[in-house]
Design a protein around this motif. Structure first.
Motif: not given
Length: 86
Positions: A69-75
């Motif tokens: 959850v913390l390391t997800a990145t957007d476009e």
């Protein structure tokens, strides 16, 4: 479009986020095409109560999910943490 959890996070409704997560909403589902997660929406909008609720539930439900959850990145390569800083 947005999921209900993403909408609740964006609007800062911690109680709705709690209810949706309790009902099985996917905590790390990304909005298309922006790849924005509920945590990112809460971070970007400064919705601290929703942000805390999502993090608490992620930690309680499955501790190993917290890192994802913390390391997800957007476009654009922004994480929830970097969006909070903006």
């Amino acid at each position: 479009g947005m999921t209900l959890l993403q909408w609740a996070a964006k609007k800062g409704s911690a109680s709705s986020a709690r209810l949706l997560l309790g009902a099985g909403a996917l905590i790390n589902q990304a909005h298309e095409p922006s790849k924005t997660t509920a945590l990112m929406f809460a971070s970007r909008e400064g919705n601290v109560a929703a942000l805390i609720e999502i993090l608490n539930i992620a930690t309680a439900a499955k501790p190993s999910l917290l890192g994802t959850v913390l390391t997800a990145t957007d476009e654009h390569g922004n994480s929830a943490l970097s969006l909070s800083a903006f």
